[in-house]
Design a protein around this motif. Structure first.
Motif, PDB file in Angstrom:
ATOM      1  N   ALA A  96      18.299  44.731  42.688  1.00 19.20           N
ATOM      2  CA  ALA A  96      19.618  44.092  42.659  1.00 19.20           C
ATOM      3  C   ALA A  96      19.544  42.639  43.128  1.00 19.20           C
ATOM      4  CB  ALA A  96      20.610  44.883  43.512  1.00 19.20           C
ATOM      5  N   LEU A  97      18.820  42.388  44.215  1.00 19.22           N
ATOM      6  CA  LEU A  97      18.701  41.022  44.719  1.00 19.22           C
ATOM      7  C   LEU A  97      17.908  40.150  43.749  1.00 19.22           C
ATOM      8  CD1 LEU A  97      19.150  38.895  46.901  1.00 19.22           C
ATOM      9  CD2 LEU A  97      17.109  39.755  48.056  1.00 19.22           C
ATOM     10  N   TRP A  98      16.770  40.648  43.271  1.00 19.76           N
ATOM     11  CA  TRP A  98      15.936  39.900  42.318  1.00 19.76           C
ATOM     12  C   TRP A  98      16.726  39.558  41.050  1.00 19.76           C
ATOM     13  CZ3 TRP A  98      14.368  42.464  37.663  1.00 19.76           C
ATOM     14  CH2 TRP A  98      13.575  41.688  36.820  1.00 19.76           C
ATOM     15  N   LEU A  99      17.342  40.562  40.463  1.00 16.32           N
ATOM     16  CA  LEU A  99      18.069  40.350  39.210  1.00 16.32           C
ATOM     17  C   LEU A  99      19.333  39.522  39.434  1.00 16.32           C
ATOM     18  CD1 LEU A  99      17.720  41.084  36.272  1.00 16.32           C
ATOM     19  CD2 LEU A  99      19.035  43.174  36.683  1.00 16.32           C
ATOM     20  N   GLY A 100      20.042  39.782  40.525  1.00 12.54           N
ATOM     21  CA  GLY A 100      21.261  39.015  40.825  1.00 12.54           C
ATOM     22  C   GLY A 100      20.953  37.544  41.050  1.00 12.54           C
ATOM     23  N   ALA A 101      19.879  37.265  41.783  1.00 16.05           N
ATOM     24  CA  ALA A 101      19.503  35.863  42.021  1.00 16.05           C
ATOM     25  C   ALA A 101      19.094  35.196  40.725  1.00 16.05           C
ATOM     26  CB  ALA A 101      18.359  35.789  43.033  1.00 16.05           C
ATOM     27  N   GLY A 102      18.257  35.861  39.941  1.00 12.60           N
ATOM     28  CA  GLY A 102      17.793  35.273  38.690  1.00 12.60           C
ATOM     29  C   GLY A 102      18.913  35.028  37.704  1.00 12.60           C
ATOM     30  N   LEU A 103      19.733  36.038  37.459  1.00 10.96           N
ATOM     31  CA  LEU A 103      20.824  35.892  36.496  1.00 10.96           C
ATOM     32  C   LEU A 103      21.914  34.954  37.006  1.00 10.96           C
ATOM     33  CD1 LEU A 103      21.149  39.555  35.170  1.00 10.96           C
ATOM     34  CD2 LEU A 103      20.041  37.592  34.053  1.00 10.96           C
ATOM     35  N   GLY A 104      22.185  35.012  38.315  1.00 10.56           N
ATOM     36  CA  GLY A 104      23.202  34.130  38.895  1.00 10.56           C
ATOM     37  C   GLY A 104      22.797  32.666  38.788  1.00 10.56           C
ATOM     38  N   LEU A 105      21.557  32.355  39.162  1.00  7.88           N
ATOM     39  CA  LEU A 105      21.067  30.981  39.041  1.00  7.88           C
ATOM     40  C   LEU A 105      21.107  30.516  37.584  1.00  7.88           C
ATOM     41  CD1 LEU A 105      18.020  31.163  41.453  1.00  7.88           C
ATOM     42  CD2 LEU A 105      19.927  29.552  41.666  1.00  7.88           C
ATOM     43  N   PHE A 106      20.702  31.395  36.679  1.00 12.13           N
ATOM     44  CA  PHE A 106      20.672  31.046  35.258  1.00 12.13           C
ATOM     45  C   PHE A 106      22.075  30.725  34.746  1.00 12.13           C
ATOM     46  CE2 PHE A 106      20.177  31.929  30.700  1.00 12.13           C
ATOM     47  CZ  PHE A 106      18.998  31.240  30.428  1.00 12.13           C
ATOM     48  N   ALA A 107      23.029  31.593  35.029  1.00 15.60           N
ATOM     49  CA  ALA A 107      24.391  31.396  34.534  1.00 15.60           C
ATOM     50  C   ALA A 107      25.042  30.147  35.134  1.00 15.60           C
ATOM     51  CB  ALA A 107      25.245  32.634  34.830  1.00 15.60           C
ATOM     52  N   VAL A 108      24.958  29.989  36.438  1.00 13.56           N
ATOM     53  CA  VAL A 108      25.574  28.827  37.087  1.00 13.56           C
ATOM     54  C   VAL A 108      24.882  27.536  36.651  1.00 13.56           C
ATOM     55  CG1 VAL A 108      26.056  27.716  39.311  1.00 13.56           C
ATOM     56  CG2 VAL A 108      26.429  30.179  39.040  1.00 13.56           C
ATOM     57  N   GLY A 109      23.569  27.566  36.519  1.00 13.29           N
ATOM     58  CA  GLY A 109      22.836  26.392  36.063  1.00 13.29           C
ATOM     59  C   GLY A 109      23.299  25.938  34.686  1.00 13.29           C
ATOM     60  N   TRP A 110      23.495  26.888  33.772  1.00 12.18           N
ATOM     61  CA  TRP A 110      23.952  26.518  32.431  1.00 12.18           C
ATOM     62  C   TRP A 110      25.393  26.028  32.430  1.00 12.18           C
ATOM     63  CZ3 TRP A 110      21.247  24.795  28.761  1.00 12.18           C
ATOM     64  CH2 TRP A 110      19.942  25.225  28.576  1.00 12.18           C
ATOM     65  N   VAL A 111      26.237  26.606  33.259  1.00 16.41           N
ATOM     66  CA  VAL A 111      27.620  26.095  33.359  1.00 16.41           C
ATOM     67  C   VAL A 111      27.591  24.632  33.788  1.00 16.41           C
ATOM     68  CG1 VAL A 111      29.776  26.264  34.673  1.00 16.41           C
ATOM     69  CG2 VAL A 111      28.727  28.329  33.726  1.00 16.41           C
ATOM     70  N   ILE A 112      26.778  24.320  34.788  1.00 15.63           N
ATOM     71  CA  ILE A 112      26.669  22.937  35.260  1.00 15.63           C
ATOM     72  C   ILE A 112      26.158  22.038  34.136  1.00 15.63           C
ATOM     73  CG2 ILE A 112      25.400  21.428  36.855  1.00 15.63           C
ATOM     74  CD1 ILE A 112      25.572  23.802  38.890  1.00 15.63           C
ATOM     75  N   GLN A 113      25.174  22.509  33.377  1.00 11.18           N
ATOM     76  CA  GLN A 113      24.647  21.732  32.258  1.00 11.18           C
ATOM     77  C   GLN A 113      25.735  21.435  31.231  1.00 11.18           C
ATOM     78  OE1 GLN A 113      21.966  20.788  33.840  1.00 11.18           O
ATOM     79  NE2 GLN A 113      20.995  20.696  31.856  1.00 11.18           N
ATOM     80  N   PHE A 114      26.511  22.435  30.885  1.00  4.82           N
ATOM     81  CA  PHE A 114      27.535  22.240  29.860  1.00  4.82           C
ATOM     82  C   PHE A 114      28.672  21.349  30.351  1.00  4.82           C
ATOM     83  CE2 PHE A 114      25.528  26.073  27.925  1.00  4.82           C
ATOM     84  CZ  PHE A 114      25.093  25.434  26.772  1.00  4.82           C
ATOM     85  N   VAL A 115      28.947  21.359  31.647  1.00  6.53           N
ATOM     86  CA  VAL A 115      29.919  20.403  32.197  1.00  6.53           C
ATOM     87  C   VAL A 115      29.404  18.984  31.983  1.00  6.53           C
ATOM     88  CG1 VAL A 115      30.947  19.528  34.343  1.00  6.53           C
ATOM     89  CG2 VAL A 115      30.973  21.982  33.857  1.00  6.53           C
TER      90      VAL A 115
END
Length: 174
Positions: A96-115
């Motif tokens: 849960a921690l591994w997947l949550g960190a990986g997917l969370g960083l990925f999603a937030v990183g792309w949101v920032i990119q698209f902004v």
């Protein structure tokens, strides 16, 4: 093969608004770390050295960067080594921690990119050339160096081909 200046100028053409460049200083490292974290499983040990798909991808990336420029390759190797250490640690934690960190960083990183690209008024570079996914981190390192007054000749060559960094009045529609 394209040169360092070719790759950076092509990528920079999609990144001329300083707000977009600034978002890349946050979003690109988040996405990179996310990919390293997610590729850190499965992991195995070879002679006591942890190996994973993340390590193999980082090595391949460093070879590519070294073919472009040894100084930038060294900087990228240091960044990737730190990310590999974090990814290895997270891969050893609960799923849960591994997947949550990986997917969370990925999603937030792309949101920032698209902004950032909203302000730029232009789609991300990788939409037209998938190499943009590999050049993006190198662009961030180069821009950091430019801000510190390093590699002026590279900066001048990139700006001569892509134009200067300029603030846009607002979101552009293309």
């Amino acid at each position: 093969m394209k040169t360092l200046n070719d790759h950076l100028a092509q990528y920079a053409a999609y990144h001329r608004d300083p707000r977009n460049i600034q978002t890349h200083f946050v979003g690109v490292p988040m996405i990179m770390l996310a990919v390293v974290v997610l590729l850190s499983r499965p992991g195995w040990s070879v002679g006591g050295v942890p190996v994973s798909p993340a390590v193999l991808a980082a090595l391949a990336s460093c070879v590519f960067y070294a073919r472009l420029d040894l100084r930038y390759a060294g900087a990228m190797a240091l960044v990737l080594a730190a990310m590999l250490a974090a990814g290895h640690w997270l891969a050893g934690q609960s799923t849960a921690l591994w997947l949550g960190a990986g997917l969370g960083l990925f999603a937030v990183g792309w949101v920032i990119q698209f902004v950032g690209h909203f302000y730029e008024g232009r789609k991300p570079a990788f939409v037209d050339d998938l190499m943009g996914l590999l050049i993006g981190p190198l662009f961030v390192i180069a821009e950091l160096g430019f801000a510190l007054g390093l590699r002026r000749s590279v900066q001048d060559a990139v700006h001569a081909r892509s134009g200067p960094v300029r603030l846009r009045a607002g979101p552009q529609r293309g």
